[in-house]
Write a protein that holds these residues in place. Structure first.
Motif, PDB file in Angstrom:
ATOM      1  N   GLY A   1       0.804  -1.210   0.000  1.00  0.00           N
ATOM      2  CA  GLY A   1       0.000   0.000   0.000  1.00  0.00           C
ATOM      3  C   GLY A   1       0.841   1.266   0.000  1.00  0.00           C
ATOM      4  N   GLN A   2       2.149   1.107   0.166  1.00  0.00           N
ATOM      5  CA  GLN A   2       3.041   2.258   0.107  1.00  0.00           C
ATOM      6  C   GLN A   2       4.138   2.042  -0.932  1.00  0.00           C
ATOM      7  N   TYR A   3       4.706   0.829  -0.958  1.00  0.00           N
ATOM      8  CA  TYR A   3       5.791   0.500  -1.875  1.00  0.00           C
ATOM      9  C   TYR A   3       5.421  -0.724  -2.702  1.00  0.00           C
ATOM     10  N   VAL A   4       6.275  -1.034  -3.699  1.00  0.00           N
ATOM     11  CA  VAL A   4       6.031  -2.130  -4.629  1.00  0.00           C
ATOM     12  C   VAL A   4       7.170  -3.135  -4.489  1.00  0.00           C
ATOM     13  N   TYR A   5       6.836  -4.442  -4.531  1.00  0.00           N
ATOM     14  CA  TYR A   5       7.813  -5.502  -4.305  1.00  0.00           C
ATOM     15  C   TYR A   5       7.714  -6.606  -5.344  1.00  0.00           C
ATOM     16  N   ILE A   6       8.857  -7.214  -5.619  1.00  0.00           N
ATOM     17  CA  ILE A   6       8.914  -8.453  -6.385  1.00  0.00           C
ATOM     18  C   ILE A   6       9.289  -9.525  -5.376  1.00  0.00           C
ATOM     19  N   GLY A   7       8.440 -10.522  -5.229  1.00  0.00           N
ATOM     20  CA  GLY A   7       8.657 -11.552  -4.216  1.00  0.00           C
ATOM     21  C   GLY A   7       7.863 -11.215  -2.962  1.00  0.00           C
ATOM     22  N   ASN A   8       7.719 -12.205  -2.095  1.00  0.00           N
ATOM     23  CA  ASN A   8       6.883 -12.044  -0.908  1.00  0.00           C
ATOM     24  C   ASN A   8       7.703 -12.223   0.364  1.00  0.00           C
ATOM     25  N   ASP A   9       7.650 -11.246   1.226  1.00  0.00           N
ATOM     26  CA  ASP A   9       8.253 -11.309   2.547  1.00  0.00           C
ATOM     27  C   ASP A   9       7.098 -11.527   3.520  1.00  0.00           C
ATOM     28  N   THR A  10       7.020 -12.686   4.128  1.00  0.00           N
ATOM     29  CA  THR A  10       5.874 -13.024   4.981  1.00  0.00           C
ATOM     30  C   THR A  10       5.792 -12.151   6.235  1.00  0.00           C
ATOM     31  N   SER A  11       6.833 -11.382   6.545  1.00  0.00           N
ATOM     32  CA  SER A  11       6.762 -10.487   7.699  1.00  0.00           C
ATOM     33  C   SER A  11       5.996  -9.210   7.371  1.00  0.00           C
ATOM     34  N   LYS A  12       5.683  -8.999   6.080  1.00  0.00           N
ATOM     35  CA  LYS A  12       4.928  -7.817   5.651  1.00  0.00           C
ATOM     36  C   LYS A  12       3.571  -8.254   5.121  1.00  0.00           C
ATOM     37  N   SER A  13       2.581  -7.421   5.336  1.00  0.00           N
ATOM     38  CA  SER A  13       1.260  -7.672   4.777  1.00  0.00           C
ATOM     39  C   SER A  13       1.226  -7.090   3.373  1.00  0.00           C
ATOM     40  N   THR A  14       1.238  -7.953   2.375  1.00  0.00           N
ATOM     41  CA  THR A  14       1.222  -7.499   0.993  1.00  0.00           C
ATOM     42  C   THR A  14       0.078  -8.163   0.235  1.00  0.00           C
ATOM     43  N   SER A  15      -0.264  -7.556  -0.885  1.00  0.00           N
ATOM     44  CA  SER A  15      -1.270  -8.130  -1.777  1.00  0.00           C
ATOM     45  C   SER A  15      -0.847  -7.877  -3.213  1.00  0.00           C
ATOM     46  N   LYS A  16      -1.470  -8.587  -4.117  1.00  0.00           N
ATOM     47  CA  LYS A  16      -1.171  -8.428  -5.541  1.00  0.00           C
ATOM     48  C   LYS A  16      -1.471  -6.994  -5.951  1.00  0.00           C
ATOM     49  N   LEU A  17      -0.556  -6.396  -6.676  1.00  0.00           N
ATOM     50  CA  LEU A  17      -0.723  -5.020  -7.139  1.00  0.00           C
ATOM     51  C   LEU A  17      -1.632  -5.003  -8.361  1.00  0.00           C
ATOM     52  N   ILE A  18      -2.769  -4.334  -8.235  1.00  0.00           N
ATOM     53  CA  ILE A  18      -3.693  -4.148  -9.347  1.00  0.00           C
ATOM     54  C   ILE A  18      -3.849  -2.648  -9.543  1.00  0.00           C
ATOM     55  N   LEU A  19      -3.515  -2.184 -10.737  1.00  0.00           N
ATOM     56  CA  LEU A  19      -3.527  -0.763 -11.052  1.00  0.00           C
ATOM     57  C   LEU A  19      -4.625  -0.430 -12.048  1.00  0.00           C
ATOM     58  N   SER A  20      -5.065   0.816 -12.022  1.00  0.00           N
ATOM     59  CA  SER A  20      -6.006   1.342 -13.008  1.00  0.00           C
ATOM     60  C   SER A  20      -5.324   2.493 -13.720  1.00  0.00           C
TER      61      SER A  20
END
Length: 162
Positions: free
Chosen positions: A38-57
């Motif tokens: 929700g603030q930055y963009v990542y390649i790969g998943n770090d399970t210590s962070k809450s991330t979701s798939k980036l969907i852009l419009s």
């Protein structure tokens, strides 16, 4: 009818930005989905962070917005890069269009290879070459040999969940 170079450059930019799908996700070189916290963009998943798939419009001026899953419709965030720097690509705060100095929220498009561009340049990178589970995506607007190029393939969303 005469066209100036500036007018033609503007037209080419509009066509490039207009070719982005209305909604899309990004795929990294290794075919993994690009994620966000929700603030930055990542390649790969770090399970210590809450991330979701980036969907852009995409917007008409090459602007890109993100709306977190479950957020109210007015809580969209604008994607921006800091020109002439090597810095993380970032999102504005929900309900705010405020950006730092030298930030650019427009001019995003897609090139012939299907990669995300800004100003016609696919200058995205990740920090270092290590084995960390998630690598933050940067705008590579200045030279620094610590960073590795990262192509971000545009993938059109064909379902609501993408």
């Amino acid at each position: 009818m005469k066209f100036s170079i500036v007018a033609l450059a503007g037209l080419a930019s509009a066509v490039s930005a207009g070719s982005l799908p209305a909604r899309f996700s990004l795929i990294a070189d290794d075919n993994t989905p690009v994620l966000t916290d929700g603030q930055y963009v990542y390649i790969g998943n770090d399970t210590s962070k809450s991330t979701s798939k980036l969907i852009l419009s995409g917007g008409g001026n090459g602007g890109l917005t993100y709306l977190a899953k479950g957020a109210v419709p007015t809580a969209w965030q604008n994607l921006y890069i800091i020109e002439n720097s090597v810095s993380p690509i970032s999102f504005t705060q929900p309900h705010s269009g405020a950006v730092p100095d030298n930030a650019n929220t427009t001019g995003f498009g897609v090139n012939e290879q299907g990669y995300l561009t800004q100003g016609g340049r696919a200058w995205f990178a990740v920090d270092g070459y290590g084995d960390v589970p998630a690598k933050e995506v940067y705008w590579y607007g200045a030279h620094n040999s610590e960073y590795k190029a990262a192509n971000l393939k545009v993938q059109e969303c064909t379902t609501k969940e993408c």
